[in-house]
Design a protein around this motif. Structure first.
Motif, PDB file in Angstrom:
ATOM      1  N   TYR A   1       0.845  -1.170  -0.216  1.00  0.00           N
ATOM      2  CA  TYR A   1      -0.024   0.032   0.004  1.00  0.00           C
ATOM      3  C   TYR A   1       0.863   1.286   0.019  1.00  0.00           C
ATOM      4  O   TYR A   1       1.910   1.280   0.668  1.00  0.00           O
ATOM      5  CB  TYR A   1      -0.924   0.137   1.414  1.00  0.00           C
ATOM      6  N   THR A   2       0.290   2.318  -0.631  1.00  0.00           N
ATOM      7  CA  THR A   2       1.020   3.513  -0.771  1.00  0.00           C
ATOM      8  C   THR A   2      -0.183   4.912  -0.268  1.00  0.00           C
ATOM      9  O   THR A   2      -1.159   4.628  -0.966  1.00  0.00           O
ATOM     10  CB  THR A   2       1.637   3.931  -2.141  1.00  0.00           C
ATOM     11  N   ILE A   3       0.366   5.306   0.770  1.00  0.00           N
ATOM     12  CA  ILE A   3      -0.728   6.161   1.417  1.00  0.00           C
ATOM     13  C   ILE A   3      -0.267   7.402   1.908  1.00  0.00           C
ATOM     14  O   ILE A   3       0.929   7.401   2.292  1.00  0.00           O
ATOM     15  CB  ILE A   3      -1.298   5.365   2.858  1.00  0.00           C
ATOM     16  N   LEU A   4      -0.969   8.579   1.334  1.00  0.00           N
ATOM     17  CA  LEU A   4      -0.572   9.768   1.822  1.00  0.00           C
ATOM     18  C   LEU A   4      -1.279  10.112   3.044  1.00  0.00           C
ATOM     19  O   LEU A   4      -2.514  10.354   2.892  1.00  0.00           O
ATOM     20  CB  LEU A   4      -0.974  10.707   0.617  1.00  0.00           C
ATOM     21  N   PHE A   5      -0.479  10.248   3.938  1.00  0.00           N
ATOM     22  CA  PHE A   5      -1.381  10.771   5.408  1.00  0.00           C
ATOM     23  C   PHE A   5      -1.177  12.294   5.371  1.00  0.00           C
ATOM     24  O   PHE A   5      -0.089  12.861   5.584  1.00  0.00           O
ATOM     25  CB  PHE A   5      -0.571  10.095   6.544  1.00  0.00           C
ATOM     26  N   ASP A   6      -2.437  12.877   5.342  1.00  0.00           N
ATOM     27  CA  ASP A   6      -2.474  14.381   5.238  1.00  0.00           C
ATOM     28  C   ASP A   6      -1.805  15.058   4.276  1.00  0.00           C
ATOM     29  O   ASP A   6      -1.024  14.441   3.404  1.00  0.00           O
ATOM     30  CB  ASP A   6      -2.034  15.064   6.779  1.00  0.00           C
ATOM     31  N   THR A   7      -1.999  16.277   3.940  1.00  0.00           N
ATOM     32  CA  THR A   7      -1.432  16.925   2.625  1.00  0.00           C
ATOM     33  C   THR A   7      -0.881  18.319   2.994  1.00  0.00           C
ATOM     34  O   THR A   7      -0.683  19.114   1.992  1.00  0.00           O
ATOM     35  CB  THR A   7      -2.988  17.025   1.703  1.00  0.00           C
ATOM     36  N   GLY A   8      -0.525  18.516   4.002  1.00  0.00           N
ATOM     37  CA  GLY A   8      -0.132  20.099   4.493  1.00  0.00           C
ATOM     38  C   GLY A   8      -1.220  21.171   4.098  1.00  0.00           C
ATOM     39  O   GLY A   8      -2.142  20.679   3.969  1.00  0.00           O
ATOM     40  N   SER A   9      -0.455  22.240   4.094  1.00  0.00           N
ATOM     41  CA  SER A   9      -1.266  23.470   3.790  1.00  0.00           C
ATOM     42  C   SER A   9      -1.261  23.818   2.586  1.00  0.00           C
ATOM     43  O   SER A   9      -2.122  24.657   1.949  1.00  0.00           O
ATOM     44  CB  SER A   9      -1.198  24.526   4.838  1.00  0.00           C
ATOM     45  N   ASP A  10      -0.325  23.556   1.957  1.00  0.00           N
ATOM     46  CA  ASP A  10       0.034  24.282   0.447  1.00  0.00           C
ATOM     47  C   ASP A  10       0.396  22.885  -0.659  1.00  0.00           C
ATOM     48  O   ASP A  10       1.501  22.352  -0.444  1.00  0.00           O
ATOM     49  CB  ASP A  10       1.108  25.283   0.428  1.00  0.00           C
ATOM     50  N   GLY A  11      -0.481  23.216  -1.542  1.00  0.00           N
ATOM     51  CA  GLY A  11      -0.207  21.990  -2.589  1.00  0.00           C
ATOM     52  C   GLY A  11       0.991  22.207  -3.503  1.00  0.00           C
ATOM     53  O   GLY A  11       1.336  21.143  -3.894  1.00  0.00           O
ATOM     54  N   GLU A  12       1.295  23.320  -3.755  1.00  0.00           N
ATOM     55  CA  GLU A  12       2.411  23.718  -4.466  1.00  0.00           C
ATOM     56  C   GLU A  12       3.619  23.181  -3.898  1.00  0.00           C
ATOM     57  O   GLU A  12       4.648  22.638  -4.295  1.00  0.00           O
ATOM     58  CB  GLU A  12       2.657  25.094  -5.006  1.00  0.00           C
TER      59      GLU A  12
END
Length: 266
Positions: free
Chosen positions: A64-75
């Protein structure tokens, strides 16, 4: 002399014969050799990466490859991932700990790159947020109660205040617990993880939400985590520099400094 030589040869033959058997009897060790967590968004950053207020970690566990949360700024998130050689399209699942923007802000940039994902989020998220995720073509799985969401991967379920969930990986070394901000309290989160699985925590990674906390409270938390069996910790994001220094003192070589670009494996 010849007899001694024959004995040595016999021993070597036996050793060579048992090596394949040993490998077959340790599938967990082979299976977990590629397991790792890479910090892709944090307040601090290694040279060459961008640091910013927020948290995100890429979890590779089993297949599995899981992104846990995404921070505040996509760039910033995508920039850090690019420097780490992480293709957004390799992400299969996104796990959101809680609604705060420093943990969800980068989601839309990821979904623009890869909408073929399943997003695990607390059921208490606003309906408008859920619908926006679906509008990209992503699947939404709403979480409230503790449960196994993938093989040997659990959620603590929604914990209050704020309404936050944490990710639990069941490994051969013990539990790996990944937290966002630990608004419910890091000790309570680890206790719940252990109660759900019946196993001790080995590693805890993420924000501990202790900036401004008094030293006495921080040391008490360190003692409680050790009592729960936690062997290694990697405090990130909202833990606070004073708490980080105290934990580094308390855990010694089992303390792992956090920062964007850092990877921990087991």
């Amino acid at each position: 002399m010849r007899r001694f030589f024959l004995i040595i040869v016999a021993i070597l033959v036996l050793v060579l014969a048992f090596i394949p058997l040993f490998r077959q009897q340790n599938p967990a060790r082979q299976q977990e050799s590629g397991n790792k967590i890479t910090i892709v968004y944090d307040n601090k950053a290694l040279s060459g990466f961008k640091g910013s207020w927020g948290f995100a970690a890429l979890v590779k566990f089993k297949n599995y490859t899981i992104l846990f949360d995404t921070g505040s700024d996509g760039e910033i998130l995508l920039s850090n991932m690019n420097k780490l050689g992480i293709d957004p399209k390799s992400i299969q699942y996104i796990f959101l700990s809680h609604i705060h923007g420093d943990h969800t802000g980068g989601l839309w940039a990821i979904l623009k790159e890869n909408s073929n994902v399943t997003v695990f989020l607390p059921s208490i998220f606003p309906d408008g947020f859920k619908e926006k995720v679906r509008s990209f073509g992503a699947k939404v799985v709403e979480i409230y109660e503790p449960k196994e969401i993938l093989e040997d991967i659990y959620t603590t379920g929604v914990m209050f205040p704020v309404g936050e969930q944490a990710l639990i990986l069941k490994t051969s070394k013990g539990l790996v617990v990944v937290v966002g901000c630990s608004h419910p309290g890091i000790v309570k989160i680890v206790e719940r993880a252990e109660n759900i699985t019946g196993e001790n925590a080995y590693l805890v990674v993420g924000g501990f939400h202790l900036f401004g906390a008094p030293e006495r409270e921080i040391r008490k938390i360190g003692t409680s985590l050790k009592r729960l069996g936690v062997q290694k910790i990697m405090p990130c994001h909202c833990t606070g520099s004073k708490a980080e220094d105290i934990f580094a003192e308390e855990f010694g070589t089992d303390y792992i400094e956090c920062g964007t670009g850092k990877t921990i494996s087991w």
